[in-house]
Design an enzyme around this catalytic site. Sequence first.
Site, PDB file in Angstrom:
ATOM      1  N   HIS A 107       0.805  -1.232   0.000  1.00 14.47           N
ATOM      2  CA  HIS A 107       0.000   0.000   0.000  1.00 14.47           C
ATOM      3  C   HIS A 107       0.835   1.277   0.000  1.00 14.47           C
ATOM      4  CE1 HIS A 107      -3.565  -2.255   0.052  1.00 14.47           C
ATOM      5  NE2 HIS A 107      -3.818  -2.306   1.348  1.00 14.47           N
ATOM      6  N   HIS A 178      -9.866   2.494  -0.060  1.00 15.14           N
ATOM      7  CA  HIS A 178      -9.887   1.398   0.911  1.00 15.14           C
ATOM      8  C   HIS A 178     -10.998   1.572   1.948  1.00 15.14           C
ATOM      9  CE1 HIS A 178      -8.260  -1.684   3.653  1.00 15.14           C
ATOM     10  NE2 HIS A 178      -7.397  -2.011   2.717  1.00 15.14           N
ATOM     11  N   GLU A 316     -11.993  -3.112  -3.572  1.00 20.23           N
ATOM     12  CA  GLU A 316     -11.016  -2.132  -4.032  1.00 20.23           C
ATOM     13  C   GLU A 316     -10.680  -2.337  -5.510  1.00 20.23           C
ATOM     14  OE1 GLU A 316      -7.670  -2.299  -1.056  1.00 20.23           O
ATOM     15  OE2 GLU A 316      -9.020  -3.826  -0.239  1.00 20.23           O
TER      16      GLU A 316
END
Length: 351
Positions: A107, A178, A316
């Site tokens: 991420h 997210h 996502e």
Amino acid sequence: MNLKASQFQTTHSGKKTDLFVLENSHGMQVAITNYGARIVSWSAVDRNGNFRDIALGFDSIKDYFAAHEQYHGATIGRFCNRIKDGTLKLNGTTYQLETNSNANHLHGGTYGFHQAVWEAEQPNSQTLKLRYISVDGEAGYPGRLRAEVTYTLYNDNSLHIIYKASTDKETIFNPTNHTFFNLSGTPDSAISNHELFINADAYTPVNKDLLPTGEIASVKNTPFNFLESKPINQQIAKQHPQLKLGQGFDHNFVLNKSEPNSLSLAATVVEPNSGRKLEIETTQPGLQLYTGNNLDGSDIGKQGLPHAHRTGFCLEPQHFPDSPNQPHFPSVVLKPSSKYNAKTIYRISAN
């Protein structure tokens, strides 16, 4: 919406954080903070006309700072999901990214987009533009990247998210959002009864580090088959090695597309008690399903309620995990000669 803008106004890394509220003609409201370009709350009506918050989050910016980083509502970048060993090769040069998840990159790194304070502009009550410059070498990424995320809440109860970016050096880019959803509007209740459809004939299996093996596998005769709407708990309860590795669903689905980069239906979710329905359309080739497996109740969210195990799910839209090291996956390379442009639509209704 009970959130107070004053609870989100402080200085972080020398920049001011704030809360921005989008509202449409039907009374739907989406609150967003420029800290991480995060969706903080989403007030949506049920079949009986009652508004409830369907997004997990916190009551103040200090709560976001103090919480275990679960990326609540955040814009993720430069690269969402995982990259093996944090390495990528571009034009014969190998770049070492920060490793922040079992020797892999996750991420965007510890201080990725989710930790940045974005420049915000709200031109009207239904639109918010957020901009961030990621400097050359940030978390190991090459190139000075200019990123822009625009949220627009339309009167058909759809939230459009448009991602744009440009770079001065060849790099990779793969953003997503997210948000943890709980369509019941009761954030401490399990999402197990939510009925899920995913428009995907295939998914990408993972290894013990949740990195894709490189295989693109059929969902047929597996718990990953959501081509017909099914309760999430019904599928999680099935015995499958991949579900053991993820401790539930934490997998990328290969979306069915008539043409690459076309805006098309990715998924629908229905919560039967409230009647709320979430539809997702995206230009992205993949969709990560995460069933809140690591939520453990240690973080106390809005209304003083804990984020307990599987009280939220994420869908996502994305390019596939570890794409830089999987040549047969869709490319995530962004060159100075091109512009990045992607779109996702989240649409809420109630029946």
